[in-house]
Structure formats: C-alpha cells, structure tokens
Design a protein around this motif. Structure first.
Motif, PDB file in Angstrom:
ATOM      1  N   CYS A  51       0.856  -1.193   0.000  1.00  0.00           N
ATOM      2  CA  CYS A  51       0.000   0.000   0.000  1.00  0.00           C
ATOM      3  C   CYS A  51       0.887   1.236   0.000  1.00  0.00           C
ATOM      4  O   CYS A  51       1.541   1.546   1.002  1.00  0.00           O
ATOM      5  CB  CYS A  51      -0.891   0.010   1.229  1.00  0.00           C
ATOM      6  N   LYS A  52       0.928   1.949  -1.110  1.00  0.00           N
ATOM      7  CA  LYS A  52       1.775   3.140  -1.188  1.00  0.00           C
ATOM      8  C   LYS A  52       1.274   4.156  -0.164  1.00  0.00           C
ATOM      9  O   LYS A  52       0.131   4.612  -0.228  1.00  0.00           O
ATOM     10  CB  LYS A  52       1.767   3.719  -2.595  1.00  0.00           C
ATOM     11  N   THR A  53       2.151   4.499   0.786  1.00  0.00           N
ATOM     12  CA  THR A  53       1.743   5.275   1.955  1.00  0.00           C
ATOM     13  C   THR A  53       2.694   6.432   2.205  1.00  0.00           C
ATOM     14  O   THR A  53       3.911   6.269   2.151  1.00  0.00           O
ATOM     15  CB  THR A  53       1.710   4.355   3.199  1.00  0.00           C
ATOM     16  N   GLY A  54       2.127   7.582   2.509  1.00  0.00           N
ATOM     17  CA  GLY A  54       2.905   8.733   2.924  1.00  0.00           C
ATOM     18  C   GLY A  54       2.894   8.840   4.437  1.00  0.00           C
ATOM     19  O   GLY A  54       2.040   8.267   5.110  1.00  0.00           O
ATOM     20  N   VAL A  55       3.851   9.602   4.964  1.00  0.00           N
ATOM     21  CA  VAL A  55       3.961   9.802   6.403  1.00  0.00           C
ATOM     22  C   VAL A  55       4.327  11.260   6.670  1.00  0.00           C
ATOM     23  O   VAL A  55       5.054  11.877   5.886  1.00  0.00           O
ATOM     24  CB  VAL A  55       5.006   8.832   7.027  1.00  0.00           C
ATOM     25  N   MET A  56       3.787  11.802   7.761  1.00  0.00           N
ATOM     26  CA  MET A  56       4.140  13.157   8.198  1.00  0.00           C
ATOM     27  C   MET A  56       4.325  13.122   9.695  1.00  0.00           C
ATOM     28  O   MET A  56       3.377  12.864  10.442  1.00  0.00           O
ATOM     29  CB  MET A  56       3.047  14.156   7.817  1.00  0.00           C
ATOM     30  N   THR A  57       5.580  13.381  10.145  1.00  0.00           N
ATOM     31  CA  THR A  57       5.899  13.330  11.564  1.00  0.00           C
ATOM     32  C   THR A  57       6.773  14.511  11.967  1.00  0.00           C
ATOM     33  O   THR A  57       7.142  15.335  11.127  1.00  0.00           O
ATOM     34  CB  THR A  57       6.670  12.036  11.919  1.00  0.00           C
ATOM     35  N   THR A  58       7.148  14.521  13.227  1.00  0.00           N
ATOM     36  CA  THR A  58       8.035  15.558  13.756  1.00  0.00           C
ATOM     37  C   THR A  58       9.373  15.575  13.037  1.00  0.00           C
ATOM     38  O   THR A  58       9.971  16.631  12.865  1.00  0.00           O
ATOM     39  CB  THR A  58       8.269  15.329  15.265  1.00  0.00           C
ATOM     40  N   VAL A  59       9.873  14.417  12.631  1.00  0.00           N
ATOM     41  CA  VAL A  59      11.231  14.344  12.082  1.00  0.00           C
ATOM     42  C   VAL A  59      11.289  14.274  10.559  1.00  0.00           C
ATOM     43  O   VAL A  59      12.337  14.548   9.978  1.00  0.00           O
ATOM     44  CB  VAL A  59      12.019  13.151  12.670  1.00  0.00           C
ATOM     45  N   GLY A  60      10.199  13.888   9.903  1.00  0.00           N
ATOM     46  CA  GLY A  60      10.260  13.789   8.458  1.00  0.00           C
ATOM     47  C   GLY A  60       8.906  13.531   7.834  1.00  0.00           C
ATOM     48  O   GLY A  60       7.946  13.197   8.513  1.00  0.00           O
ATOM     49  N   TRP A  61       8.855  13.702   6.511  1.00  0.00           N
ATOM     50  CA  TRP A  61       7.617  13.484   5.777  1.00  0.00           C
ATOM     51  C   TRP A  61       7.951  13.035   4.353  1.00  0.00           C
ATOM     52  O   TRP A  61       9.026  13.323   3.839  1.00  0.00           O
ATOM     53  CB  TRP A  61       6.751  14.744   5.765  1.00  0.00           C
ATOM     54  N   GLY A  62       7.032  12.331   3.738  1.00  0.00           N
ATOM     55  CA  GLY A  62       7.223  11.919   2.363  1.00  0.00           C
ATOM     56  C   GLY A  62       6.535  10.606   2.079  1.00  0.00           C
ATOM     57  O   GLY A  62       5.739  10.110   2.876  1.00  0.00           O
TER      58      GLY A  62
END
Length: 190
Positions: A51-62
């Motif tokens: 499942c192509k998934t993005g992430v957005m957190t305190t340390v990084g995103w993409g």
C-alpha cells in the motif's frame, strides 16, 4: 489560545490545495510519547504490504523518500500541512500516516482531513502551559477520535476510557491491562 483566524487559515488552506486529504485514507496518531515511532512503524508496515503510503511526523515526511522536517513542529500549520498532503497524494500514495498534536486539534489544523483510523499511544501531563489543565489536554487529544471511524487505544493508559467512549468502533492494545491485543512474553534484545 485558539483564535478565529486559526479556523479561517485552515479553511483557506483546504480550499487552496483542494482538500487533498479527502483522496487519501488517513491514519492519525496522537499521544504524549511514541507518536513518531508509531507513525513510522505503521508507514513501514503498509508499504511492505504493498500500500503506497505517505507519512508526516516531527522528524520527516514523504512517501518513497523521507524529507527532513526542519521546522521542529509535529503537525505543521494548515497551509504547509495541506501543501505536503497534496505532494504526498500527487506522489501516488493511497494512505497517509499523520502525527497529530493536541495543539493541531484545538487550532483546527486538521480541518478537512478525514481520519479513518485514530491511534492513541499514551497521555501524560504535558503542554499544561497551553491547555491549562490535564482534562483540557485529554479533551484536545480526544478530538482526533471524534473525527475517526475507527480507534486504536492503549488500554494501559489511565485516559483510555475517555477515548473508547468517543469512537464507536475500536480495539485496545496493552501489556498490563486486559486488552484486545495483549503483548505477552516480551523480550528485549538486539
């Protein structure tokens, strides 16, 4: 302090970027500690499952490549948040794992972002300078669950019941208390 312009900023950002999160399946993770780690574990599991998934957190995103998050904010102001969500959607992601703070919830930063699954790691006494009381802090965290279709709650946390009563469909996890997903025979090793 929540001001009327927080709502207007969030609405304007959603309109400007076409409410990009509405085209994604969003998993929001909140709590005092463990949000970033939990987000990256979910992101990795979903990607490994195809499942192509993005992430957005305190340390990084993409999505495929994680960009360093240099602003030192967990949940970005609504304009930047929506811009990055659009970039994640445009990169072909179908899912987004989003780290969500109590500040973001009371300042409407997640306005227009549909939360399919809300995850609570834990709630300890933090940010009382902003929220003034522990009860207000918990209520701010609970706002994520009010938006969610499904919840995942840490049964070991003293505030667990408050999260469970908000979302109709949920599961619990834990180590100490009886829960739906109980960790047993835990070993710490390399």
């Amino acid at each position: 302090m929540v001001l009327p312009y927080h709502f207007l900023q969030a609405l304007g950002a959603g309109v400007r970027y076409g409410f990009p999160a509405r085209k994604l399946r969003v998993i929001g993770v909140t709590g005092t500690n463990g949000k970033t780690t939990t987000c990256f574990m979910i992101w990795k599991m979903l990607n490994e499952a195809g499942c192509k998934t993005g992430v957005m957190t305190t340390v990084g995103w993409g999505v495929d490549k994680i960009e360093k998050q240099v602003e030192h904010m967990t949940t970005m102001p609504s304009g930047e948040l929506n811009r990055r969500i659009k970039a994640i959607k445009d990169a072909g992601a179908g899912f987004l794992v989003l780290e969500v703070t109590s500040h973001a919830m009371v300042q409407f930063r997640t306005l227009g972002i549909p939360i399919e699954i809300a995850v609570m790691t834990n709630v300890t006494r933090e940010h009382l300078d902003y929220h003034k009381t522990f009860d207000k802090y918990v209520k701010a965290k609970c706002k994520l669950f009010k938006k969610a279709q499904f919840g995942v709650v840490n049964a070991d946390d003293k505030s667990a019941a408050k999260f469970e009563e908000i979302v109709e469909d949920y599961i619990t996890y834990g180590i100490k208390k009886d829960s739906d997903l109980q960790a047993k025979e835990i070993e710490l090793n390399a």
